[in-house]
Structures are given as C-alpha cells and as structure tokens.
Design an enzyme around this catalytic site. Structure first.
Site, PDB file in Angstrom:
ATOM      1  N   ASP A   1      21.760  -5.070  -5.272  1.00  0.00           N
ATOM      2  CA  ASP A   1      20.578  -5.296  -6.101  1.00  0.00           C
ATOM      3  C   ASP A   1      20.557  -6.774  -6.491  1.00  0.00           C
ATOM      4  O   ASP A   1      21.570  -7.460  -6.417  1.00  0.00           O
ATOM      5  CB  ASP A   1      20.612  -4.423  -7.360  1.00  0.00           C
ATOM      6  CG  ASP A   1      19.242  -4.182  -7.962  1.00  0.00           C
ATOM      7  OD1 ASP A   1      18.739  -3.049  -7.856  1.00  0.00           O
ATOM      8  OD2 ASP A   1      18.669  -5.124  -8.546  1.00  0.00           O
TER       9      ASP A   1
ATOM     10  N   ASN B   1      16.174   1.121  -0.245  1.00  0.00           N
ATOM     11  CA  ASN B   1      15.423   1.665  -1.370  1.00  0.00           C
ATOM     12  C   ASN B   1      14.737   0.608  -2.232  1.00  0.00           C
ATOM     13  O   ASN B   1      13.786   0.920  -2.956  1.00  0.00           O
ATOM     14  CB  ASN B   1      16.391   2.498  -2.240  1.00  0.00           C
ATOM     15  CG  ASN B   1      15.813   2.836  -3.581  1.00  0.00           C
ATOM     16  OD1 ASN B   1      14.909   3.657  -3.702  1.00  0.00           O
ATOM     17  ND2 ASN B   1      16.330   2.185  -4.627  1.00  0.00           N
TER      18      ASN B   1
ATOM     19  N   TYR C   1       0.846  -2.658  -2.998  1.00  0.00           N
ATOM     20  CA  TYR C   1       1.986  -1.729  -3.008  1.00  0.00           C
ATOM     21  C   TYR C   1       1.741  -0.586  -2.034  1.00  0.00           C
ATOM     22  O   TYR C   1       2.591  -0.240  -1.205  1.00  0.00           O
ATOM     23  CB  TYR C   1       2.192  -1.200  -4.421  1.00  0.00           C
ATOM     24  CG  TYR C   1       3.274  -0.150  -4.546  1.00  0.00           C
ATOM     25  CD1 TYR C   1       4.613  -0.515  -4.634  1.00  0.00           C
ATOM     26  CD2 TYR C   1       2.956   1.206  -4.587  1.00  0.00           C
ATOM     27  CE1 TYR C   1       5.611   0.447  -4.758  1.00  0.00           C
ATOM     28  CE2 TYR C   1       3.944   2.165  -4.706  1.00  0.00           C
ATOM     29  CZ  TYR C   1       5.267   1.785  -4.794  1.00  0.00           C
ATOM     30  OH  TYR C   1       6.259   2.743  -4.898  1.00  0.00           O
TER      31      TYR C   1
ATOM     32  N   LYS D   1       3.825   0.416   1.475  1.00  0.00           N
ATOM     33  CA  LYS D   1       4.488   1.708   1.667  1.00  0.00           C
ATOM     34  C   LYS D   1       3.931   2.456   2.878  1.00  0.00           C
ATOM     35  O   LYS D   1       4.660   3.198   3.541  1.00  0.00           O
ATOM     36  CB  LYS D   1       4.367   2.547   0.397  1.00  0.00           C
ATOM     37  CG  LYS D   1       5.103   1.953  -0.805  1.00  0.00           C
ATOM     38  CD  LYS D   1       6.585   1.744  -0.529  1.00  0.00           C
ATOM     39  CE  LYS D   1       7.345   1.284  -1.749  1.00  0.00           C
ATOM     40  NZ  LYS D   1       8.802   1.156  -1.509  1.00  0.00           N
TER      41      LYS D   1
ATOM     42  N   THR E   1      11.230   5.679 -13.508  1.00  0.00           N
ATOM     43  CA  THR E   1      12.185   4.641 -13.141  1.00  0.00           C
ATOM     44  C   THR E   1      11.844   3.371 -13.918  1.00  0.00           C
ATOM     45  O   THR E   1      10.875   3.342 -14.685  1.00  0.00           O
ATOM     46  CB  THR E   1      12.107   4.327 -11.632  1.00  0.00           C
ATOM     47  OG1 THR E   1      10.826   3.742 -11.342  1.00  0.00           O
ATOM     48  CG2 THR E   1      12.286   5.591 -10.793  1.00  0.00           C
TER      49      THR E   1
END
Length: 270
Positions: A38, A90, A157, A161, A192
């Site tokens: 990360d 991810n 976004y 995706k 999240t």
C-alpha cells in the site's frame, strides 16, 4: 487441517484498509505468506498484526500504478518467500466526487485510470510469469459493479472498472495454458475507507438505514464478505474458474433499480 492457501505466497495491493486489509488477514488465516502492499504507512500495522498472530507477512510501501514499484514488489515476493502463487490487485481510488461528469478534467481521468486500470495490468504483467514458474496460481483484480453500468460511481471510476472487467477476460486468454487464472471481484456498496464519507454523512443525517436499500439484501457490504470471494477465486476451489467477473453486491446488478416503492420493502403487498 491446513488452510486453503497453505504454503502459498500472496501479494495484496491496497492492503492497508478496507477490502485489502480484510483479505490480508483472511489469506494469512488460510495459510498464506502475505506481502501487504500500500502507499500508506498503515500497511505496516496490518503486517504486524498478522505476524503477532503467528502468521508470516511482509509490508511494502509503494504505488500500485507505478511499473517500477510493482516490478520490485514481485521480486521481493520471490526473494522473501521463494515464489508467488496469488496476486490480488485490489488497490483503487475513486478520483473524487466533485461536481459532475462535465466538471472532471483529463488529469482526473488519467490518475484514476493509472491506478485502477494500469495498476491491475502491471500486476498481471509482472506477476503472471512468476506465478507460472511457481507452479501456477491465480490473479484476482478488484473491479466494481460500477463497471457494469452507469449509476454506481463517478464516470472516471466506472470506466476504469469496466476496463478491469475486460482486462481479466483478455488476460485469461493471453495466459492460456500457463496455469495462471485471472478473475475479478465486483463489489457493490461496501463500507471501506473509500466510502467512509458517504457512510458518515448518512449516519450524521440519521439515514443509515437507507444505505444499500437499492439491492435485495437491503444493506451495504462488509470488507470481509468481499475478501471471502477473493479467497475463493485465489484458491484451488476455483480451479476451473477463469476470465470471470464475480459480483458481490447484495443482488444490485441483477436489476436496474432507481428507487424503492413506498411502503415496507420487506413485505409484498397483497
């Protein structure tokens, strides 16, 4: 009894929080050596938690959209654990929600595509050869139900995706015969760090009960629910699953809902 990833090595990007963190903890519980990756320092806390619990984890800070960082990440997995069996690409960003479609700039789009789409491409490019050398395994990418149709996220976004969904299909074909499977998880609304402002706003306004009301489960998802799907795709339980996009969205994508009818949604009218 051994775990589903016993003696396997797994890289998880975006592992400092949310779905990535939940996946790192779950993959470790299932026996994997975990490389948690990360760009924030919190990734070290995740690796530390795994090691304290008796697992094996290494934290590496870097940018999932940088080829040099991804290449170094895969090499670190080889050097530390002797191979690589699972890559969970991810990491992702929303690109912000300021304004509307016509307020976005080319720079907004470029950064979202760099992280959300080029990042998974780099993960496939650099991880696949090493996974093949290690005896085969799986690459899992995080897409989104926003990539299926409009209405589930900002335009940049959603487009990124949608690209990830096609990427896993294309990569699965490119890797035919290598023993490397490539699939995607498509989360629906999930609590999240990315969705925290929306959840916080709903709670502050006393409207938490409305979160997720457009899907048949009538709720939002939890990171561990997405992690469980990623674990399935990463494991040998999914040995005949390849080039697929698995939606984990409470059933949202089974229809095209725009609003709920008045009355109790749990009870059909007579």
């Amino acid at each position: 009894m051994t775990g589903r990833l016993h003696n396997k090595t797994a890289i998880i990007t975006g592992a400092a929080s949310g779905i990535g963190k939940a996946s790192a903890l779950l993959f470790s519980k299932e026996g994997a050596n975990v490389i948690a990756f990360d760009r924030t320092d919190a990734v070290h806390e995740v690796a530390g938690r795994i090691n304290e619990a008796g697992g094996r984890a290494t934290a590496i800070a870097g940018d999932a959209g940088s080829e040099s960082d991804v290449e170094a990440l895969v090499k670190a997995a080889q050097a530390t654990y002797g191979g690589l069996h699972v890559m969970f690409a991810n990491a992702g960003i929303t690109g912000g929600v300021r304004g509307g479609f016509f307020d976005a700039t080319p720079d907004d789009w470029t950064e979202v595509l760099r992280v959300n789409l080029i990042g998974p491409f780099l993960a496939v490019k650099h991880a696949a050869p090493i996974i093949q050398e290690s005896g085969g395994g799986a690459i899992v990418c995080t897409a989104s139900v926003a990539g299926l149709r409009s209405g589930a996220g900002p335009a940049q976004y959603s487009a990124s995706k949608a690209g990830v969904i096609n990427l896993v299909q294309t990569a699965a074909q490119q890797l035919a015969g290598t023993g490397v499977r490539v699939n995607a998880v498509l989360p629906g609304l999930t609590e999240t760090g990315m969705t925290k402002p929306m959840y916080d706003g709903a709670r502050a306004a006393g409207k938490e009960h409305r979160i997720g009301q457009l899907n048949p489960m009538l709720r939002g998802g939890e990171p561990h629910e997405i992690a469980a799907a990623a674990l399935f795709l990463a494991s040998e339980e999914a040995s005949y699953v390849n080039g697929q996009a698995l939606a984990i969205d409470g059933g949202l994508s089974s229809s095209h809902p725009t609003s709920r009818p008045p009355g109790d949604p749990k009870r059909p009218s007579s």
